[in-house]
Design a protein around this motif. Structure first.
Motif, PDB file in Angstrom:
ATOM      1  N   TYR A 125      -4.791  51.611 -91.127  1.00 41.41           N
ATOM      2  CA  TYR A 125      -4.762  51.169 -92.523  1.00 41.41           C
ATOM      3  C   TYR A 125      -4.349  52.298 -93.460  1.00 41.41           C
ATOM      4  O   TYR A 125      -3.483  52.125 -94.327  1.00 41.41           O
ATOM      5  CB  TYR A 125      -6.130  50.617 -92.909  1.00 41.41           C
ATOM      6  CG  TYR A 125      -6.298  50.387 -94.387  1.00 41.41           C
ATOM      7  CD1 TYR A 125      -5.601  49.368 -95.034  1.00 41.41           C
ATOM      8  CD2 TYR A 125      -7.137  51.203 -95.144  1.00 41.41           C
ATOM      9  CE1 TYR A 125      -5.746  49.163 -96.403  1.00 41.41           C
ATOM     10  CE2 TYR A 125      -7.289  50.995 -96.500  1.00 41.41           C
ATOM     11  CZ  TYR A 125      -6.585  49.980 -97.126  1.00 41.41           C
ATOM     12  OH  TYR A 125      -6.722  49.786 -98.480  1.00 41.41           O
ATOM     13  N   LEU A 126      -4.953  53.470 -93.298  1.00 48.49           N
ATOM     14  CA  LEU A 126      -4.703  54.570 -94.230  1.00 48.49           C
ATOM     15  C   LEU A 126      -3.271  55.079 -94.167  1.00 48.49           C
ATOM     16  O   LEU A 126      -2.727  55.549 -95.176  1.00 48.49           O
ATOM     17  CB  LEU A 126      -5.679  55.716 -93.943  1.00 48.49           C
ATOM     18  CG  LEU A 126      -7.149  55.426 -94.272  1.00 48.49           C
ATOM     19  CD1 LEU A 126      -8.050  56.554 -93.798  1.00 48.49           C
ATOM     20  CD2 LEU A 126      -7.321  55.209 -95.774  1.00 48.49           C
ATOM     21  N   LYS A 127      -2.647  54.979 -92.994  1.00 51.97           N
ATOM     22  CA  LYS A 127      -1.265  55.452 -92.873  1.00 51.97           C
ATOM     23  C   LYS A 127      -0.292  54.628 -93.715  1.00 51.97           C
ATOM     24  O   LYS A 127       0.837  55.055 -93.962  1.00 51.97           O
ATOM     25  CB  LYS A 127      -0.826  55.443 -91.403  1.00 51.97           C
ATOM     26  CG  LYS A 127      -1.461  56.559 -90.576  1.00 51.97           C
ATOM     27  CD  LYS A 127      -0.946  56.585 -89.149  1.00 51.97           C
ATOM     28  CE  LYS A 127       0.467  57.138 -89.082  1.00 51.97           C
ATOM     29  NZ  LYS A 127       0.916  57.348 -87.689  1.00 51.97           N
ATOM     30  N   LEU A 128      -0.720  53.454 -94.156  1.00 47.08           N
ATOM     31  CA  LEU A 128       0.126  52.645 -95.029  1.00 47.08           C
ATOM     32  C   LEU A 128       0.248  53.257 -96.422  1.00 47.08           C
ATOM     33  O   LEU A 128       1.170  52.936 -97.169  1.00 47.08           O
ATOM     34  CB  LEU A 128      -0.442  51.230 -95.156  1.00 47.08           C
ATOM     35  CG  LEU A 128      -0.508  50.386 -93.882  1.00 47.08           C
ATOM     36  CD1 LEU A 128      -1.194  49.055 -94.181  1.00 47.08           C
ATOM     37  CD2 LEU A 128       0.880  50.146 -93.314  1.00 47.08           C
ATOM     38  N   PHE A 129      -0.694  54.149 -96.774  1.00 44.45           N
ATOM     39  CA  PHE A 129      -0.761  54.663 -98.135  1.00 44.45           C
ATOM     40  C   PHE A 129      -0.583  56.173 -98.242  1.00 44.45           C
ATOM     41  O   PHE A 129      -0.336  56.678 -99.337  1.00 44.45           O
ATOM     42  CB  PHE A 129      -2.113  54.289 -98.762  1.00 44.45           C
ATOM     43  CG  PHE A 129      -2.338  52.813 -98.870  1.00 44.45           C
ATOM     44  CD1 PHE A 129      -1.860  52.088 -99.945  1.00 44.45           C
ATOM     45  CD2 PHE A 129      -3.024  52.136 -97.879  1.00 44.45           C
ATOM     46  CE1 PHE A 129      -2.052  50.726-100.042  1.00 44.45           C
ATOM     47  CE2 PHE A 129      -3.236  50.771 -97.964  1.00 44.45           C
ATOM     48  CZ  PHE A 129      -2.747  50.061 -99.053  1.00 44.45           C
ATOM     49  N   VAL A 130      -0.757  56.885 -97.158  1.00 52.89           N
ATOM     50  CA  VAL A 130      -0.764  58.351 -97.206  1.00 52.89           C
ATOM     51  C   VAL A 130       0.497  58.907 -96.546  1.00 52.89           C
ATOM     52  O   VAL A 130       0.820  58.557 -95.414  1.00 52.89           O
ATOM     53  CB  VAL A 130      -2.021  58.901 -96.487  1.00 52.89           C
ATOM     54  CG1 VAL A 130      -2.050  60.416 -96.543  1.00 52.89           C
ATOM     55  CG2 VAL A 130      -3.278  58.333 -97.129  1.00 52.89           C
ATOM     56  N   LYS A 131       1.213  59.763 -97.265  1.00 53.56           N
ATOM     57  CA  LYS A 131       2.432  60.350 -96.718  1.00 53.56           C
ATOM     58  C   LYS A 131       2.122  61.436 -95.691  1.00 53.56           C
ATOM     59  O   LYS A 131       2.791  61.544 -94.670  1.00 53.56           O
ATOM     60  CB  LYS A 131       3.288  60.925 -97.847  1.00 53.56           C
ATOM     61  CG  LYS A 131       3.884  59.867 -98.777  1.00 53.56           C
ATOM     62  CD  LYS A 131       4.751  60.506 -99.842  1.00 53.56           C
ATOM     63  CE  LYS A 131       5.356  59.433-100.754  1.00 53.56           C
ATOM     64  NZ  LYS A 131       6.213  60.033-101.813  1.00 53.56           N
ATOM     65  N   ASN A 132       1.117  62.239 -95.991  1.00 51.84           N
ATOM     66  CA  ASN A 132       0.717  63.308 -95.069  1.00 51.84           C
ATOM     67  C   ASN A 132      -0.222  62.724 -94.019  1.00 51.84           C
ATOM     68  O   ASN A 132      -1.347  62.318 -94.334  1.00 51.84           O
ATOM     69  CB  ASN A 132       0.036  64.435 -95.834  1.00 51.84           C
ATOM     70  CG  ASN A 132      -0.240  65.655 -94.957  1.00 51.84           C
ATOM     71  OD1 ASN A 132      -0.583  65.532 -93.790  1.00 51.84           O
ATOM     72  ND2 ASN A 132      -0.084  66.840 -95.534  1.00 51.84           N
TER      73      ASN A 132
END
Length: 242
Positions: A125-132
């Motif tokens: 889920y978080l990889k959908l929003f975080v570039k790093n």
């Protein structure tokens, strides 16, 4: 090519966060397992409910005694009672691979696996929003080792809801942001099937999440997408009726 593919899998963020979560949980679980001579024991409901429930359910499924159980309270519907906590959990199903006498010794390891998978689903889920991606890994570990998770070790069946809940958010985002169908229906099915009680609270959160995300510019809603959410919700719940 096969070796290169395997090397890429091993370097995957999901594999990395799984092992970090697994080894981190063992840092505080393993000392107690060693101290107790193998099994993980946690004073209170874990010892007097969770461990006996695992053994009883394991024995019932193995022997086919899955309808009316005379050993729980004054007698109870086995499937109706234990679908809340055990028999629809994939982690409980792993315990069926072991001899019954090994089940108490497996619970600490199953807890470690739950912590690890909670980090994996949160990372998706978080990889959908975080570039790093490193920030996503840190966030996933914070989610997996939240206060709720650590405090509720004595109710280890609560962890299943934490493990699979991020899939609901992931599926909803993929459907409304990217137009990818099917993920949300599968996520609804898994969460409703694994623990129907927690599913109610997850739906309440999901509705609030949906309303808040309406103010975001990356969601471009249409009647078709709203109908898709409704349809996949119904499909997921319908599948869980099994």
């Amino acid at each position: 090519m096969n070796l290169q593919r395997k090397a890429n899998i091993l370097r995957s963020d999901y594999v990395k966060v799984f092992f970090i979560g697994f080894l981190t949980s063992l840092c505080f679980l393993l000392p107690y397992m060693i101290l107790n001579g193998g099994p993980f024991l946690f004073f209170g409901d874990f010892d007097v409910q969770q461990v006996p429930f695992y053994i009883l359910a394991n024995r019932a499924v193995r022997t086919g005694d899955i309808f009316w159980n005379h050993l729980t309270d004054l007698g109870t519907n086995f499937i109706g009672s234990y679908s809340f906590s055990l028999i629809t959990s994939p982690f409980f199903l792993l315990s069926l691979l072991l001899p019954e006498s090994w089940v108490p010794y497996s619970l600490g390891w199953l807890l470690a696996i739950k912590f690890a998978f909670a980090a994996v689903t949160a990372l998706a889920y978080l990889k959908l929003f975080v570039k790093n991606r490193n920030y996503a890994i840190i966030g996933a570990l914070i989610y997996a080792f939240s206060g709720f998770q650590i405090y509720n070790i004595f109710f280890n069946n609560f962890h299943e809801a934490v493990v699979f809940f991020p899939l609901l958010l992931y599926g909803l985002e993929r459907l409304l942001r990217d137009g990818r169908k099917g993920y949300f229906a599968i996520a609804v099915f898994i969460n409703a099937f694994v623990n129907y009680f927690f599913f109610f609270g997850e739906v309440v959160f999901l509705v609030l999440y949906f309303l808040m995300r309406l103010f975001s510019s990356d969601w471009k809603l249409s009647l078709k997408k709203i109908l898709s959410v409704a349809f996949e919700s119904l499909v997921g719940v319908g599948l869980s009726c099994a």
